[in-house]
Every structure is written in structure tokens, then in C-alpha cells.
Design an enzyme around this catalytic site. Structure first.
Site, PDB file in Angstrom:
ATOM      1  N   LYS A 225      -9.195  86.536  51.169  1.00  0.00           N
ATOM      2  CA  LYS A 225      -9.119  86.308  49.731  1.00  0.00           C
ATOM      3  C   LYS A 225      -9.148  87.637  48.984  1.00  0.00           C
ATOM      4  O   LYS A 225      -9.763  88.605  49.451  1.00  0.00           O
ATOM      5  CB  LYS A 225     -10.328  85.491  49.255  1.00  0.00           C
ATOM      6  CG  LYS A 225     -10.427  84.078  49.768  1.00  0.00           C
ATOM      7  CD  LYS A 225     -11.712  83.426  49.264  1.00  0.00           C
ATOM      8  CE  LYS A 225     -11.888  82.022  49.789  1.00  0.00           C
ATOM      9  NZ  LYS A 225     -10.956  81.068  49.193  1.00  0.00           N
ATOM     10  N   ARG A 299     -11.280  71.986  55.792  1.00  0.00           N
ATOM     11  CA  ARG A 299     -10.780  70.714  56.318  1.00  0.00           C
ATOM     12  C   ARG A 299     -10.833  70.678  57.841  1.00  0.00           C
ATOM     13  O   ARG A 299     -10.887  69.598  58.437  1.00  0.00           O
ATOM     14  CB  ARG A 299      -9.361  70.468  55.808  1.00  0.00           C
ATOM     15  CG  ARG A 299      -8.307  71.424  56.301  1.00  0.00           C
ATOM     16  CD  ARG A 299      -7.054  71.410  55.457  1.00  0.00           C
ATOM     17  NE  ARG A 299      -7.271  72.004  54.144  1.00  0.00           N
ATOM     18  CZ  ARG A 299      -6.341  72.097  53.197  1.00  0.00           C
ATOM     19  NH1 ARG A 299      -5.126  71.623  53.426  1.00  0.00           N
ATOM     20  NH2 ARG A 299      -6.626  72.651  52.033  1.00  0.00           N
TER      21      ARG A 299
END
Length: 447
Positions: A225, A299
Site C-alpha cells: 500500500k 477474504r
């Protein structure tokens, strides 16, 4: 000495009947009209300040936790609230949560507490307040203070306090016991990945299983990020923090359910052993998963945990996660995005959420978008490409790991108040837990 606050609706003078003429003149001189958030100290005849008036705004249009604005403006003391409240429990809760402070690293000399509030069930208020405070305290802790080791210690102590049976699967044992994606996401960290699993309640009661994303810090992995996006990534365990708050509510209220809580705890770090974009990972349910981006790690750990949850065929599975930026684009920071295979339960979650200041909005599990997860070399890609429907495709990916549960609901949340709101100071916050607790309490009432 406990001080008194008289809460009034805008334009309604009936709650001020106990004030004398001098005090009423004081209100008039200070233009007090009951506007939402207005707070005025009312001196007694000897000049002491032991009572206040607080404006709640227009009846029927005010925020459920408007009383939290009073708590945020007050200085040291215990305060009783008097007035006509639409929901006494939520009014009391709003005041208590409006006074919340995270002071583990920066002490505060100010302490505001709730005494009594007319008509409120104090035990119920305490259950919901403690649940919210659990989530806030955990989310606000910095990642160097709440790594996987410390988080496991916290969860073990939490479970023990409630008389729950707890176990953990750590490090290479995750591979031996078939949790390959939890292991892959967390293996680059200096602290080993793990799965925390605890149960509570009678074995023959309806099975309710909660699953929370426990990514204690998310660097993005090799798809790292930018710094601006990484700054708040201590909150990436916010789903699990809210699951623990919900579990606290269920166990404290002694709801007649067989509760199971599953929390995969990992740090998505970068090292030579980090998983890579383009890797194909095995999963607990046997599906092969192509990795499209290592910054979509949540996820993956949820998928293995959901597979385990589903093996027992529970009546209800609820998972919570700070999963996608797409959900924030869709519904913003104040609403949680809700996906569910059970419209009746979803409607109950939404119905309980709005009046309890825990709103969520149901989004579709749109089957046509499932093809966006196709992979030419694996059973599924764990993310879609192109920028469309990211929250929906993430939910569709998770749905592939739930086959047997009668009802599954997935809550994609912010878990962070990006500005102060009534009952919610800036920082880590509860989402989803209160609505879920009230919905479960309605579905499984105590006999």
C-alpha cells in the site's frame, strides 16, 4: 456528587417545569431552545453548578445517540439524565459511549460517567456499552502492542472470563490441520499466523457461528500500500474486534444458543516468505485459488475460517470484516455493507440497526458477477479486475465457502469513525455488532 441533566426536545417546555423563574430567565438569556447538541449549565440559587439542560433537537428527527454530544462536552462527574426519550436504552448508551476515551497511552484527567437515566434497563445498557468498548479498545491499540501473540492472549483471557472453551492452531500446525490460506497470508510475519476457536453454550442449542477478520496490520504484502493508505491499517482487525463485542453481548445476555467464534489472526507483512501475486493456493474446502493481489488478503483468511464454520451446518453464520474499499465507496463510512443469503434475517439486522445507531444496508449477491472471479489456471481468482462491483465480488468469493449453513450474513465495515459523531468519538468504533445482537436476541429469546 451526582449532577443532573434535563434533556428536552426542541420547542417543548414541559420538561423544564421544575426550573424556577430565575433559571428560566437564564435559559432565555442564553437563547436555549433545545437545538440538538446544545448544553447549558444552570446555576442554583447559591451559584453552584449541579444541573444542566441539554437539547435533543426535533422529536422524531434527532440522532438516536444525540445524548452522546452532551457527554463529549462535559467535565468530570457522574450525571443523571432526565427526560422523555424515544428509546431510553439507546439514549443511555449514547451518553456512555459519547464519554468514551482511549487512554491506554495518553492519560486524561477528564472522566464522565452515567448515573441513571429514566426508564432505561441498566443491565442491557451495560452489555451493549461493554461490547462497543471492547471493539473500540482493540481497534485503537497500535499494531506493535497488539500483534498476533498478544491478540491470542487477549482472546484466551476473554474466552476464559466467559467460561468458553478455547483452542488455537498456530504456525505450521495450520498446514497440518488444513488451513493453507490463513498460513500463506500470515507466514511472512515475525509472529506466526493462527486461528482462534472458542465455543460457549449448551451443545443442543441452535448453532450460531461468528467469524471475524483478524488482520492486525495490513501492509498490502508485496502489492504494498502507499503510506497514506497504510496509516490506519491497525484497524484491519476491526471485524474480529466487533465479533468479540458481539460474542460478549451474546454470552453476557445468556442467549440460548451454541456459540462458536472463529478468528484468523495474521499480519500481512513482507519478507522472503511472503505470498505473491500470481500464486495459486489450496484452500480448506479443496478449491484452488489464484492470487490476483496480495492486498486482498482478508477474504483468504476468512475463506478458510468460513469453511470450518460451515462444516458443522450451523443455523447462522455471521462474518465481519474491514474487507473492501469498494464498500466504502458504495455506502460511505457510517453504514456497513450487508450481504446475506437470508433476506428475512438481513431485514431484521437493518430494522434493528437504524434505531440503535448501528445502521447497515443490504447489497446484492448478484450471481451474474460471479464470472468476474474466473481464472484460466485455477478454480477461482480471489478478486475481480476492472474496478466494478468490488464489494459484491468479494462477497461472492466468500459465498463459495459456505454451502451447509442455513443462513450466512457478511458485514463489510469501516470500523473507524473518521470524524466525531453522536456517541462516537474519532477513532476505532463498533459496527454491525449491536444490530446483530438485537436481531439474535429477537430470534432466540430467553425462556
Amino acid at each position: 456528587m451526582t449532577k443532573s441533566i434535563t434533556c428536552v426536545w426542541q420547542g417543548d417546555q414541559s420538561q423544564l417545569a421544575a426550573l424556577n423563574d430565575t433559571q428560566m430567565a437564564w435559559l432565555k438569556a442564553n437563547d436555549f431552545e433545545g437545538k440538538a447538541g446544545s448544553l447549558l449549565a444552570v446555576p442554583s440559587a447559591n451559584g453552584n453548578i449541579d444541573q444542566y439542560v441539554f437539547g435533543m433537537g426535533e422529536k422524531g428527527k434527532s440522532h438516536p445517540m444525540v445524548t452522546g454530544l452532551a457527554a463529549s462536552k462535559l467535565q468530570n462527574g457522574e450525571f443523571d439524565l432526565h427526560g422523555e426519550f424515544e428509546n431510553p436504552e439507546i439514549a443511555a448508551l449514547g451518553f456512555r459511549l459519547g464519554a468514551y476515551q482511549f487512554n491506554q497511552f495518553k492519560k486524561s484527567d477528564n472522566s464522565v460517567s452515567l448515573g441513571k437515566l429514566s426508564g432505561a434497563n441498566g443491565a442491557e445498557v451495560s452489555i451493549m456499552a461493554e461490547a462497543a468498548e471492547i471493539a473500540r479498545d482493540l481497534i485503537n491499540r497500535p499494531p506493535n502492542d497488539l500483534g498476533p501473540d498478544n491478540y491470542e492472549k487477549y482472546i484466551r483471557e476473554f474466552a476464559k472470563k466467559h467460561g468458553a472453551e478455547v483452542r488455537s492452531i498456530v504456525g505450521e500446525d495450520l498446514l497440518d490441520q488444513n488451513f493453507p490460506m490463513i498460513h500463506a497470508v500470515g507466514r511472512a510475519s515475525a509472529q506466526a499466523p493462527r486461528l482462534l476457536d472458542f465455543t460457549w453454550g449448551h451443545e443442543d442449542a441452535p448453532k450460531v457461528t461468528l467469524v471475524g477478520k483478524g488482520v492486525i496490520f495490513d501492509s498490502g504484502g508485496l502489492d504494498i500500500k502507499p503510506a497514506s493508505n497504510m496509516l490506519l491499517m491497525k484497524k484491519d482487525m476491526g471485524g474480529s474486534a466487533n465479533i468479540l463485542g458481539l460474542a460478549h453481548s451474546i454470552m453476557s445476555a445468556k442467549l440460548p444458543v451454541r456459540l462458536r467464534v472463529l478468528i484468523p489472526v495474521v499480519e500481512n507483512a513482507i519478507s522472503g516468505s511472503a505470498f505473491r501475486p500470481g500464486d495459486i493456493l489450496p484452500s480448506r474446502n479443496g478449491m484452488s485459488v489464484e492470487i490476483g493481489n496480495t492486498d486482498a488478503e482478508g477474504r483468504l483468511v476468512l475463506a478458510d475460517a468460513l469453511s470450518l464454520a460451515d462444516e458443522e451446518s450451523p443455523e447462522i453464520i455471521i462474518d465481519m470484516a474491514t474487507l473492501t474499499g469498494a464498500a466504502r465507496v458504495a455506502v460511505g463510512t457510517e453504514l456497513a455493507a450487508l450481504f446475506s443469503t437470508d433476506d428475512e434475517f438481513a431485514n431484521e439486522l437493518m430494522a434493528q440497526g437504524v434505531p440503535s445507531s448501528d445502521p447497515m444496508w443490504q447489497m446484492p449477491l448478484w450471481d451474474n458477477y460471479d464470472e468476474m472471479l474466473a481464472s484460466p489456471i485455477a478454480d477461482v481468482n480471489h478478486m475481480s479486475f476492472g474496478g466494478y462491483a468490488g464489494a459484491i465480488t468479494a462477497a461472492l468469493f466468500l459465498r463459495r465457502f459456505v454451502k451447509n449453513a442455513k443462513s450466512w450474513s457478511h458485514i463489510d465495515m469501516m470500523a473507524w469513525a473518521d470524524k466525531p459523531r453522536p456517541g462516537r468519538p474519532l477513532g476505532g468504533t463498533e459496527q454491525g455488532q449491536r444490530a446483530a445482537y438485537l436481531a439474535l436476541k429477537k430470534r432466540y429469546p430467553k425462556t
